[in-house]
Design an enzyme around this catalytic site. Structure first.
Site, PDB file in Angstrom:
ATOM      1  N   SER A 146      40.425  41.833  37.593  1.00 15.11           N
ATOM      2  CA  SER A 146      40.371  42.067  39.045  1.00 15.11           C
ATOM      3  C   SER A 146      40.329  40.722  39.751  1.00 15.11           C
ATOM      4  O   SER A 146      39.883  39.715  39.173  1.00 15.11           O
ATOM      5  CB  SER A 146      39.124  42.875  39.412  1.00 15.11           C
ATOM      6  OG  SER A 146      38.899  42.892  40.816  1.00 15.11           O
ATOM      7  N   TYR A 159      30.014  44.377  38.837  1.00 16.93           N
ATOM      8  CA  TYR A 159      31.453  44.563  38.629  1.00 16.93           C
ATOM      9  C   TYR A 159      32.148  43.203  38.546  1.00 16.93           C
ATOM     10  O   TYR A 159      32.948  42.940  37.643  1.00 16.93           O
ATOM     11  CB  TYR A 159      32.015  45.386  39.780  1.00 16.93           C
ATOM     12  CG  TYR A 159      33.509  45.578  39.767  1.00 16.93           C
ATOM     13  CD1 TYR A 159      34.099  46.595  39.018  1.00 16.93           C
ATOM     14  CD2 TYR A 159      34.355  44.765  40.529  1.00 16.93           C
ATOM     15  CE1 TYR A 159      35.473  46.788  39.023  1.00 16.93           C
ATOM     16  CE2 TYR A 159      35.721  44.943  40.537  1.00 16.93           C
ATOM     17  CZ  TYR A 159      36.275  45.958  39.781  1.00 16.93           C
ATOM     18  OH  TYR A 159      37.641  46.142  39.789  1.00 16.93           O
TER      19      TYR A 159
END
Length: 256
Positions: A146, A159
């Site tokens: 990501s 995350y």
């Protein structure tokens, strides 16, 4: 002739989180390029839906309901894939989740759940698949990271930590396994329309904030992740390893 190098005919692939969103799109894209695909996720119904699209193309879809945070289930699924297809050419580590808690509110349970789903599962899948690829003297491992692994976002510290770790894991595995002819790379998406982002993207103010730091001024479409993944999985990408390709509309050159 250069274009045939993008062909995946005769190849077999594993895609985790293949029941919906990014994993579903990538699994179907792999089949479109010619690969047979093992589909891993917890929900069998979602996997069956993905499989139906793959089978319509004349490719084989192996449905394997799997908890990818369990070493036993991971090993079983990988062994079954190798037995069914004869070899494993490509692994796509896509399974992931997020809980958007602010740092002062993150619980131990949230930490463990996100770490296990995003990071531990990708390592176990890579490790167990890597054993087969080493014996076969080759393979491609692609992990969905990501932009959060390299650019600080407003929330989601756990995350972000997992995604940064996945990017670094990609580099180390590429270095360690290069001698086995295993290419290890990652893809770093920004915002795409998936079931996980659907609710967020209904908030126009939130979308405006996203677009303000996205040079291309739009949300990504899932098919725009398929091409880079097929490229890395194919012979066209066989001299690329240890890299993270950011498919982000230019976001990482701007910051958030």
């Amino acid at each position: 002739m250069y274009l045939p190098s993008f062909d995946l005919k005769g190849k077999s692939a594993i895609v985790t989180g293949a029941g919906r969103g990014i994993g579903r799109a990538i699994a179907i894209g792999m089949a479109e390029a010619g690969a047979d695909v093992a589909l891993l996720a917890r929900t069998e119904g979602d996997l069956m839906e993905t499989a139906s699209h793959i089978e319509k193309m004349g490719r084989t879809a192996l449905v394997l309901p799997t908890d990818v945070t369990s070493r036993e289930e991971v090993r079983k699924a990988i062994d079954q894939t190798a037995e069914t297809f004869g070899r494993i050419d490509v692994l796509v580590n896509n399974a992931g989740m997020n809980i958007r808690s602010r740092a002062l509110e993150v619980s131990d349970e949230e930490w463990e759940k996100i770490m296990d789903t995003n990071l531990k599962s990708a390592f176990m899948m890579s490790q167990e698949t890597g054993k087969h690829m080493k014996e076969a003297n080759g393979g491609k491992i692609i992990t969905i990271a990501s932009v959060a692994g390299t650019v600080a976002l407003r929330t989601g510290v756990v995350y972000a930590a997992t995604k940064a770790a996945l990017i670094q894991m990609t580099k180390v595995l590429a270095l360690e396994w290069g001698g086995y002819n295993i290419n290890v790379n990652a893809i770093g998406p920004w915002y795409f329309r998936t079931p996980l982002t659907e609710k967020l993207l209904q908030d126009q103010e939130y979308v405006d904030d996203i677009l303000a730091v996205t040079p291309l001024k739009r949300i990504g479409e899932l098919e725009e992740l398929v091409g880079p993944t097929v490229f890395l999985a194919s012979d066209a990408g066989k001299y690329i390893s240890g890299q993270t390709i950011f498919v982000d509309g230019g976001m990482t050159i701007h910051g958030f």
